[in-house]
Design an enzyme around this catalytic site. Structure first.
Site, PDB file in Angstrom:
ATOM      1  N   GLY A  78       0.834  -1.205   0.000  1.00 49.07           N
ATOM      2  CA  GLY A  78       0.000   0.000   0.000  1.00 49.07           C
ATOM      3  C   GLY A  78       0.864   1.250   0.000  1.00 49.07           C
ATOM      4  O   GLY A  78       0.470   2.294   0.522  1.00 49.07           O
ATOM      5  N   ALA A  79       2.053   1.153  -0.608  1.00 46.60           N
ATOM      6  CA  ALA A  79       3.062   2.207  -0.470  1.00 46.60           C
ATOM      7  C   ALA A  79       2.878   3.380  -1.427  1.00 46.60           C
ATOM      8  O   ALA A  79       3.626   4.352  -1.346  1.00 46.60           O
ATOM      9  CB  ALA A  79       4.458   1.601  -0.642  1.00 46.60           C
TER      10      ALA A  79
ATOM     11  N   SER B 253      -7.528  -1.395  12.324  1.00 44.05           N
ATOM     12  CA  SER B 253      -8.231  -0.100  12.399  1.00 44.05           C
ATOM     13  C   SER B 253      -9.024  -0.043  13.703  1.00 44.05           C
ATOM     14  O   SER B 253      -9.423  -1.098  14.232  1.00 44.05           O
ATOM     15  CB  SER B 253      -9.204   0.027  11.221  1.00 44.05           C
ATOM     16  OG  SER B 253     -10.078   1.116  11.413  1.00 44.05           O
TER      17      SER B 253
ATOM     18  N   TYR C  74     -15.651  -3.652   5.775  1.00 45.75           N
ATOM     19  CA  TYR C  74     -14.306  -3.156   6.092  1.00 45.75           C
ATOM     20  C   TYR C  74     -13.987  -3.445   7.560  1.00 45.75           C
ATOM     21  O   TYR C  74     -12.925  -3.983   7.883  1.00 45.75           O
ATOM     22  CB  TYR C  74     -14.269  -1.655   5.813  1.00 45.75           C
ATOM     23  CG  TYR C  74     -12.992  -0.955   6.225  1.00 45.75           C
ATOM     24  CD1 TYR C  74     -11.879  -0.938   5.381  1.00 45.75           C
ATOM     25  CD2 TYR C  74     -12.904  -0.289   7.453  1.00 45.75           C
ATOM     26  CE1 TYR C  74     -10.719  -0.282   5.757  1.00 45.75           C
ATOM     27  CE2 TYR C  74     -11.745   0.367   7.826  1.00 45.75           C
ATOM     28  CZ  TYR C  74     -10.654   0.372   6.973  1.00 45.75           C
ATOM     29  OH  TYR C  74      -9.494   1.022   7.348  1.00 45.75           O
TER      30      TYR C  74
ATOM     31  N   ILE D 149      -7.042   9.116   9.989  1.00 43.60           N
ATOM     32  CA  ILE D 149      -5.739   9.597   9.522  1.00 43.60           C
ATOM     33  C   ILE D 149      -5.943  10.333   8.197  1.00 43.60           C
ATOM     34  O   ILE D 149      -6.743   9.911   7.351  1.00 43.60           O
ATOM     35  CB  ILE D 149      -4.751   8.408   9.325  1.00 43.60           C
ATOM     36  CG1 ILE D 149      -4.687   7.520  10.595  1.00 43.60           C
ATOM     37  CG2 ILE D 149      -3.365   8.931   8.950  1.00 43.60           C
ATOM     38  CD1 ILE D 149      -4.200   8.191  11.858  1.00 43.60           C
TER      39      ILE D 149
HETATM   40  N1  LIG Z   1      -6.762   6.644   6.875  1.00 36.24           N
HETATM   41  C1  LIG Z   1      -7.424   6.213   7.907  1.00 36.24           C
HETATM   42  O1  LIG Z   1      -8.173   6.988   8.549  1.00 36.24           O
HETATM   43  C2  LIG Z   1      -7.290   4.784   8.368  1.00 36.24           C
HETATM   44  C3  LIG Z   1      -7.894   4.435   9.589  1.00 36.24           C
HETATM   45  C4  LIG Z   1      -7.767   3.136  10.049  1.00 36.24           C
HETATM   46  C5  LIG Z   1      -7.057   2.202   9.324  1.00 36.24           C
HETATM   47  N2  LIG Z   1      -6.481   2.549   8.139  1.00 36.24           N
HETATM   48  C6  LIG Z   1      -5.737   1.522   7.422  1.00 36.24           C
HETATM   49  O2  LIG Z   1      -4.433   1.983   7.128  1.00 36.24           O
HETATM   50  C7  LIG Z   1      -3.965   1.346   5.951  1.00 36.24           C
HETATM   51  C8  LIG Z   1      -3.481   2.400   4.973  1.00 36.24           C
HETATM   52  O3  LIG Z   1      -4.604   3.197   4.594  1.00 36.24           O
HETATM   53  P1  LIG Z   1      -4.453   4.693   4.045  1.00 36.24           P
HETATM   54  O4  LIG Z   1      -5.360   5.513   4.835  1.00 36.24           O
HETATM   55  O5  LIG Z   1      -3.034   5.025   3.912  1.00 36.24           O
HETATM   56  O6  LIG Z   1      -5.170   4.480   2.626  1.00 36.24           O
HETATM   57  P2  LIG Z   1      -4.766   4.950   1.163  1.00 36.24           P
HETATM   58  O7  LIG Z   1      -5.994   4.743   0.349  1.00 36.24           O
HETATM   59  O8  LIG Z   1      -4.111   6.261   1.187  1.00 36.24           O
HETATM   60  O9  LIG Z   1      -3.678   3.851   0.750  1.00 36.24           O
HETATM   61  C9  LIG Z   1      -3.997   2.502   0.563  1.00 36.24           C
HETATM   62  C10 LIG Z   1      -3.109   1.952  -0.550  1.00 36.24           C
HETATM   63  O10 LIG Z   1      -3.387   0.550  -0.697  1.00 36.24           O
HETATM   64  C11 LIG Z   1      -3.323   0.265  -2.091  1.00 36.24           C
HETATM   65  N3  LIG Z   1      -4.060  -0.953  -2.420  1.00 36.24           N
HETATM   66  C12 LIG Z   1      -5.408  -1.142  -2.311  1.00 36.24           C
HETATM   67  N4  LIG Z   1      -5.719  -2.370  -2.758  1.00 36.24           N
HETATM   68  C13 LIG Z   1      -4.567  -2.963  -3.162  1.00 36.24           C
HETATM   69  C14 LIG Z   1      -4.253  -4.224  -3.728  1.00 36.24           C
HETATM   70  N5  LIG Z   1      -5.215  -5.120  -4.009  1.00 36.24           N
HETATM   71  N6  LIG Z   1      -2.967  -4.516  -4.008  1.00 36.24           N
HETATM   72  C15 LIG Z   1      -2.003  -3.598  -3.749  1.00 36.24           C
HETATM   73  N7  LIG Z   1      -2.234  -2.383  -3.225  1.00 36.24           N
HETATM   74  C16 LIG Z   1      -3.505  -2.065  -2.938  1.00 36.24           C
HETATM   75  C17 LIG Z   1      -3.945   1.497  -2.750  1.00 36.24           C
HETATM   76  O11 LIG Z   1      -3.629   1.584  -4.127  1.00 36.24           O
HETATM   77  C18 LIG Z   1      -3.377   2.618  -1.909  1.00 36.24           C
HETATM   78  O12 LIG Z   1      -2.175   3.122  -2.454  1.00 36.24           O
HETATM   79  C19 LIG Z   1      -5.131   0.512   5.435  1.00 36.24           C
HETATM   80  O13 LIG Z   1      -4.954  -0.833   5.846  1.00 36.24           O
HETATM   81  C20 LIG Z   1      -6.327   1.130   6.083  1.00 36.24           C
HETATM   82  O14 LIG Z   1      -7.398   0.228   6.200  1.00 36.24           O
HETATM   83  C21 LIG Z   1      -6.588   3.819   7.652  1.00 36.24           C
END
Ligand SMILES: NC(=O)c1ccc[n+]([C@@H]2O[C@H](COP(=O)([O-])OP(=O)(O)OC[C@H]3O[C@@H](n4cnc5c(N)ncnc54)[C@H](O)[C@@H]3O)[C@@H](O)[C@H]2O)c1
Length: 262
Positions: free
Chosen positions: A29-30, A153, A167, A200
């Site tokens: 997810g980078a 999460s 989710y 976040i």
């Molecule tokens: N942002 C928040 O408020 C929040 C809160 C709780 C948990 N999270 C968790 O943190 C983690 C990161 O989330 P974020 O907020 O940075 O989201 P984001 O959408 O900015 O990044 C997620 C990344 O995952 C990639 N991705 C999705 N499906 C994929 C796949 N099948 N193969 C490869 N890559 C894939 C996307 O292309 C994206 O670049 C996630 O696991 C999310 O559930 C986020």
């Protein structure tokens, strides 16, 4: 060193990058948000980072230094997860750190969730984490060392935002995955921990909010009165994968500004 102290690290020095320099890491997810912040922070600490995402365009802008590489893959397919780890091993011959950030969020009322949507979300969010943990744990077991972080999460505890049940269910699974892997890998010198971010400031975090509703939501609902930044989650991840987290496994670290305080 006795059998009881083998694997202990007691001399971490921040000036040496928390014992991270030269380690080999895979961050999923980078291309965005927390994964990107983590990949870039680890690279700044001297870690050789492989940054993986389905979004090749997003990966193009990442700064993982001269020793870092990017890999485009759909991690919801277990075969692709095996392939990502196999390519990394062919290059580096070892894997020290896995951070599982990749996920998607789709807001649909639970009564309207069909099997196809369930499968899509579970494959992208939970199956991908399982398959990456399984693939990474093989070389880590052989090495007798490794660090795995699974991003869950606060949704796992409070059911998540409106219409995000699937989710939240997947994120509950992430916690069980981390604990179960921690139990099974501890005797091989591998730690596995979960991070529970709250709100976040990333594209996923902001989805469904306007600027106004975003600010109002955090002022009202979070004790620290603001959303978190991806770098604040990356720093917690850094602790868990560095020498400083050497005696922490099976733990859930909430990075949520007090959201879950009761
Ligand atoms: N942002 C928040 O408020 C929040 C809160 C709780 C948990 N999270 C968790 O943190 C983690 C990161 O989330 P974020 O907020 O940075 O989201 P984001 O959408 O900015 O990044 C997620 C990344 O995952 C990639 N991705 C999705 N499906 C994929 C796949 N099948 N193969 C490869 N890559 C894939 C996307 O292309 C994206 O670049 C996630 O696991 C999310 O559930 C986020």
């Amino acid at each position: 060193m006795s059998e009881l102290t083998a694997g202990a690290t007691v001399s971490a020095d921040p000036s040496t990058g928390f014992g991270l320099a030269g380690k080999v890491a895979l961050v999923t997810g980078a291309a965005s948000g927390i994964g990107r912040a983590t990949a870039e922070l680890l690279a700044r600490m001297g870690v050789k980072v492989t940054a993986v995402d389905i979004n090749g365009k997003g990966l193009a802008g990442i700064d993982v230094g001269d020793s870092g590489v990017t890999d485009v893959a759909d991690l919801s397919v277990p075969r692709a997860c095996d392939q990502v780890v196999a390519s990394l091993l062919a290059r580096e011959r070892r894997l020290d750190i896995l951070v599982n950030c990749a996920a998607i969020l789709k807001r649909v009322p639970i009564t309207e969730v069909d099997a196809a949507l369930w499968e899509k979300l579970m494959d992208a969010n939970l199956l991908s984490q399982f398959a990456m943990c399984r693939a990474a744990s093989r070389p880590m077991r052989k090495q007798g060392s490794g660090r795995i972080v699974v991003i869950s999460s606060t949704a796992a505890f409070n059911g998540g935002a409106d219409n995000s049940s699937v989710y939240a269910i997947g994120k509950g699974g992430s916690l069980a995955l981390a604990k179960s892997m921690a139990r099974q890998l501890a005797s091989h010198g591998v730690t596995v921990n979960a991070i529970c971010p709250g709100g976040i400031d990333t594209p996923m975090g902001r989805s469904g909010f306007t600027e106004e509703s975003w600010n109002a939501h955090y002022a009202r609902n979070v004790p620290l009165r603001r959303a978190g930044q991806p770098e604040e989650v990356a720093k917690a991840i850094l602790f868990l994968v560095s020498d400083w987290g050497s005696y922490v496994t099976g733990h859930t670290l909430d990075v949520e500004g007090g959201l879950l305080l009761r």
